[in-house]
Design a protein around this motif. Structure first.
Motif, PDB file in Angstrom:
ATOM      1  N   TYR A 292      89.510  10.026  23.620  1.00  0.00           N
ATOM      2  CA  TYR A 292      90.298   8.927  24.184  1.00  0.00           C
ATOM      3  C   TYR A 292      90.298   9.018  25.707  1.00  0.00           C
ATOM      4  CZ  TYR A 292      91.736   8.726  19.353  1.00  0.00           C
ATOM      5  OH  TYR A 292      91.724   8.652  17.986  1.00  0.00           O
ATOM      6  N   LYS A 293      90.510  10.213  26.203  1.00  0.00           N
ATOM      7  CA  LYS A 293      90.533  10.420  27.650  1.00  0.00           C
ATOM      8  C   LYS A 293      89.184  10.049  28.259  1.00  0.00           C
ATOM      9  CE  LYS A 293      92.006  13.731  31.130  1.00  0.00           C
ATOM     10  NZ  LYS A 293      92.754  14.966  31.300  1.00  0.00           N
ATOM     11  N   GLU A 294      88.094  10.471  27.623  1.00  0.00           N
ATOM     12  CA  GLU A 294      86.762  10.176  28.162  1.00  0.00           C
ATOM     13  C   GLU A 294      86.528   8.681  28.312  1.00  0.00           C
ATOM     14  OE1 GLU A 294      84.154  12.257  25.456  1.00  0.00           O
ATOM     15  OE2 GLU A 294      84.384  14.152  26.550  1.00  0.00           O
ATOM     16  N   GLU A 295      86.901   7.894  27.283  1.00  0.00           N
ATOM     17  CA  GLU A 295      86.682   6.442  27.371  1.00  0.00           C
ATOM     18  C   GLU A 295      87.613   5.785  28.377  1.00  0.00           C
ATOM     19  OE1 GLU A 295      85.901   3.774  24.224  1.00  0.00           O
ATOM     20  OE2 GLU A 295      84.679   5.206  23.123  1.00  0.00           O
ATOM     21  N   ILE A 296      88.867   6.190  28.417  1.00  0.00           N
ATOM     22  CA  ILE A 296      89.803   5.585  29.368  1.00  0.00           C
ATOM     23  C   ILE A 296      89.375   5.906  30.794  1.00  0.00           C
ATOM     24  CG2 ILE A 296      92.189   5.587  30.197  1.00  0.00           C
ATOM     25  CD1 ILE A 296      93.014   6.026  27.202  1.00  0.00           C
ATOM     26  N   VAL A 297      88.986   7.138  31.057  1.00  0.00           N
ATOM     27  CA  VAL A 297      88.505   7.521  32.394  1.00  0.00           C
ATOM     28  C   VAL A 297      87.244   6.747  32.751  1.00  0.00           C
ATOM     29  CG1 VAL A 297      87.510   9.424  33.738  1.00  0.00           C
ATOM     30  CG2 VAL A 297      89.621   9.778  32.461  1.00  0.00           C
ATOM     31  N   ALA A 298      86.317   6.616  31.805  1.00  0.00           N
ATOM     32  CA  ALA A 298      85.085   5.858  32.065  1.00  0.00           C
ATOM     33  C   ALA A 298      85.419   4.408  32.412  1.00  0.00           C
ATOM     34  CB  ALA A 298      84.146   5.929  30.870  1.00  0.00           C
ATOM     35  N   TYR A 299      86.371   3.816  31.700  1.00  0.00           N
ATOM     36  CA  TYR A 299      86.799   2.451  32.014  1.00  0.00           C
ATOM     37  C   TYR A 299      87.391   2.380  33.430  1.00  0.00           C
ATOM     38  CZ  TYR A 299      89.749  -1.628  32.355  1.00  0.00           C
ATOM     39  OH  TYR A 299      90.359  -2.769  32.826  1.00  0.00           O
ATOM     40  N   LEU A 300      88.306   3.285  33.730  1.00  0.00           N
ATOM     41  CA  LEU A 300      88.963   3.264  35.040  1.00  0.00           C
ATOM     42  C   LEU A 300      87.991   3.558  36.177  1.00  0.00           C
ATOM     43  CD1 LEU A 300      92.336   4.995  34.094  1.00  0.00           C
ATOM     44  CD2 LEU A 300      91.937   2.554  34.533  1.00  0.00           C
ATOM     45  N   ASN A 301      86.886   4.236  35.878  1.00  0.00           N
ATOM     46  CA  ASN A 301      85.850   4.493  36.882  1.00  0.00           C
ATOM     47  C   ASN A 301      84.824   3.363  36.959  1.00  0.00           C
ATOM     48  OD1 ASN A 301      86.894   6.952  37.716  1.00  0.00           O
ATOM     49  ND2 ASN A 301      85.702   8.120  36.227  1.00  0.00           N
ATOM     50  N   GLY A 302      85.029   2.304  36.181  1.00  0.00           N
ATOM     51  CA  GLY A 302      84.113   1.173  36.203  1.00  0.00           C
ATOM     52  C   GLY A 302      82.808   1.430  35.467  1.00  0.00           C
ATOM     53  N   GLU A 303      82.788   2.430  34.606  1.00  0.00           N
ATOM     54  CA  GLU A 303      81.570   2.805  33.887  1.00  0.00           C
ATOM     55  C   GLU A 303      81.548   2.291  32.450  1.00  0.00           C
ATOM     56  OE1 GLU A 303      82.016   7.014  34.162  1.00  0.00           O
ATOM     57  OE2 GLU A 303      81.624   7.048  36.317  1.00  0.00           O
ATOM     58  N   LEU A 304      82.625   1.692  31.975  1.00  0.00           N
ATOM     59  CA  LEU A 304      82.739   1.249  30.591  1.00  0.00           C
ATOM     60  C   LEU A 304      83.452  -0.090  30.572  1.00  0.00           C
ATOM     61  CD1 LEU A 304      82.537   2.294  27.513  1.00  0.00           C
ATOM     62  CD2 LEU A 304      84.961   2.799  27.787  1.00  0.00           C
ATOM     63  N   ASN A 305      82.919  -1.047  29.833  1.00  0.00           N
ATOM     64  CA  ASN A 305      83.620  -2.331  29.769  1.00  0.00           C
ATOM     65  C   ASN A 305      83.998  -2.746  28.350  1.00  0.00           C
ATOM     66  OD1 ASN A 305      81.203  -3.277  28.772  1.00  0.00           O
ATOM     67  ND2 ASN A 305      80.635  -4.335  30.643  1.00  0.00           N
ATOM     68  N   GLU A 306      83.740  -1.885  27.387  1.00  0.00           N
ATOM     69  CA  GLU A 306      84.173  -2.166  26.024  1.00  0.00           C
ATOM     70  C   GLU A 306      84.527  -0.854  25.335  1.00  0.00           C
ATOM     71  OE1 GLU A 306      82.343  -4.223  22.049  1.00  0.00           O
ATOM     72  OE2 GLU A 306      81.713  -5.004  23.985  1.00  0.00           O
ATOM     73  N   PHE A 307      85.727  -0.792  24.801  1.00  0.00           N
ATOM     74  CA  PHE A 307      86.197   0.423  24.140  1.00  0.00           C
ATOM     75  C   PHE A 307      85.700   0.483  22.701  1.00  0.00           C
ATOM     76  CE2 PHE A 307      89.407  -0.126  27.469  1.00  0.00           C
ATOM     77  CZ  PHE A 307      89.437   1.149  28.002  1.00  0.00           C
ATOM     78  N   SER A 308      85.419   1.689  22.251  1.00  0.00           N
ATOM     79  CA  SER A 308      85.075   1.896  20.841  1.00  0.00           C
ATOM     80  C   SER A 308      86.204   2.625  20.130  1.00  0.00           C
ATOM     81  CB  SER A 308      83.778   2.702  20.731  1.00  0.00           C
ATOM     82  OG  SER A 308      83.955   4.003  21.248  1.00  0.00           O
ATOM     83  N   LEU A 309      87.286   2.864  20.830  1.00  0.00           N
ATOM     84  CA  LEU A 309      88.400   3.652  20.313  1.00  0.00           C
ATOM     85  C   LEU A 309      89.165   2.928  19.212  1.00  0.00           C
ATOM     86  CD1 LEU A 309      89.857   4.780  23.751  1.00  0.00           C
ATOM     87  CD2 LEU A 309      88.373   6.091  22.223  1.00  0.00           C
ATOM     88  N   ALA A 310      89.514   3.670  18.179  1.00  0.00           N
ATOM     89  CA  ALA A 310      90.386   3.139  17.138  1.00  0.00           C
ATOM     90  C   ALA A 310      91.819   3.129  17.665  1.00  0.00           C
ATOM     91  CB  ALA A 310      90.297   4.020  15.893  1.00  0.00           C
ATOM     92  N   THR A 311      92.599   2.185  17.185  1.00  0.00           N
ATOM     93  CA  THR A 311      94.017   2.153  17.524  1.00  0.00           C
ATOM     94  C   THR A 311      94.826   2.283  16.241  1.00  0.00           C
ATOM     95  OG1 THR A 311      94.070  -0.275  17.446  1.00  0.00           O
ATOM     96  CG2 THR A 311      93.716   0.748  19.604  1.00  0.00           C
ATOM     97  N   ASP A 312      96.019   2.782  16.380  1.00  0.00           N
ATOM     98  CA  ASP A 312      96.949   2.967  15.270  1.00  0.00           C
ATOM     99  C   ASP A 312      98.279   2.400  15.737  1.00  0.00           C
ATOM    100  OD1 ASP A 312      98.380   3.780  13.044  1.00  0.00           O
ATOM    101  OD2 ASP A 312      98.342   5.917  13.565  1.00  0.00           O
ATOM    102  N   VAL A 313      98.396   1.074  15.663  1.00  0.00           N
ATOM    103  CA  VAL A 313      99.595   0.406  16.169  1.00  0.00           C
ATOM    104  C   VAL A 313     100.333  -0.293  15.036  1.00  0.00           C
ATOM    105  CG1 VAL A 313      98.669   0.095  18.494  1.00  0.00           C
ATOM    106  CG2 VAL A 313      98.346  -1.700  16.817  1.00  0.00           C
ATOM    107  N   ASN A 314     101.622  -0.391  15.216  1.00  0.00           N
ATOM    108  CA  ASN A 314     102.479  -1.092  14.270  1.00  0.00           C
ATOM    109  C   ASN A 314     103.107  -2.278  14.982  1.00  0.00           C
ATOM    110  OD1 ASN A 314     102.260   0.837  12.062  1.00  0.00           O
ATOM    111  ND2 ASN A 314     103.390   2.224  13.401  1.00  0.00           N
ATOM    112  N   GLY A 315     103.609  -3.214  14.216  1.00  0.00           N
ATOM    113  CA  GLY A 315     104.293  -4.365  14.788  1.00  0.00           C
ATOM    114  C   GLY A 315     104.523  -5.403  13.715  1.00  0.00           C
ATOM    115  N   THR A 316     105.144  -6.478  14.131  1.00  0.00           N
ATOM    116  CA  THR A 316     105.348  -7.589  13.210  1.00  0.00           C
ATOM    117  C   THR A 316     103.996  -8.254  12.959  1.00  0.00           C
ATOM    118  OG1 THR A 316     105.670  -9.225  14.962  1.00  0.00           O
ATOM    119  CG2 THR A 316     107.645  -8.009  14.216  1.00  0.00           C
ATOM    120  N   ALA A 317     103.961  -9.138  11.983  1.00  0.00           N
ATOM    121  CA  ALA A 317     102.717  -9.866  11.686  1.00  0.00           C
ATOM    122  C   ALA A 317     102.249 -10.627  12.926  1.00  0.00           C
ATOM    123  CB  ALA A 317     102.925 -10.817  10.508  1.00  0.00           C
ATOM    124  N   LEU A 318     103.170 -11.272  13.632  1.00  0.00           N
ATOM    125  CA  LEU A 318     102.806 -12.010  14.846  1.00  0.00           C
ATOM    126  C   LEU A 318     102.263 -11.063  15.909  1.00  0.00           C
ATOM    127  CD1 LEU A 318     102.709 -14.605  16.593  1.00  0.00           C
ATOM    128  CD2 LEU A 318     105.032 -14.029  17.336  1.00  0.00           C
TER     129      LEU A 318
END
Length: 153
Positions: free
Chosen positions: A47-73
């Motif tokens: 996760y750190k590697e991809e976020i750092v690459a993004y912030l350094n302008g080296e990555l423009n699309e994440f491949s990271l999985a997310t595990d988020v909860n929320g309402t249907a909306l």
């Protein structure tokens, strides 16, 4: 379920990120969010590697999985946010139309404000209908910096 965290510095801010075995659960500057997580750079390295690459302008699309909860909306809005291409913006009205709830602009805005995984679910790419930057959970300075990084400001 064990939650791990680590952090990086960006704009003189500490950005924390947390992950479960399923994916990222949090990205943001609120240190209180990590109080029940375990610091483990080994568990969070990808996760750190991809976020750092993004912030350094080296990555423009994440491949990271997310595990988020929320309402249907909220989950529907988060999925819509993921479709905004790097370097582009959408308005709250456009997101509401995209999820086929054109009259729910305020509810869409509230859902965007609950996005737990800033940067990776790119809510920073949503702007006001007048083209102005509006609300961002971790401050407009960070939103502006992320958009500038993507060269959209």
């Amino acid at each position: 379920m064990e939650i791990y965290y680590d952090s990086i510095r960006f704009l003189n801010k500490e950005i924390y990120f947390m992950a479960s075995e399923k994916g990222l659960t949090y990205v943001g500057v609120d240190k209180k969010q990590i109080q029940h997580a375990t610091l483990d750079p080994k568990q969070t390295m990808k996760y750190k590697e991809e976020i750092v690459a993004y912030l350094n302008g080296e990555l423009n699309e994440f491949s990271l999985a997310t595990d988020v909860n929320g309402t249907a909306l909220q989950l529907e809005v988060f999925e819509a946010l993921k479709t905004i291409p790097y370097g582009e913006t959408r308005t709250y009205t456009e997101i509401a139309a995209q999820i086929k709830r054109p009259k729910a602009v305020r509810a869409v805005g509230a859902a965007i404000g609950k996005n737990p995984v800033l940067i990776v679910i790119p809510c920073h790419r949503v702007i006001g209908k007048n083209g102005k930057l509006t609300g961002y959970r971790d401050g407009l300075e960070l939103k502006e910096a992320l958009l500038a990084l993507e060269k959209t400001v």
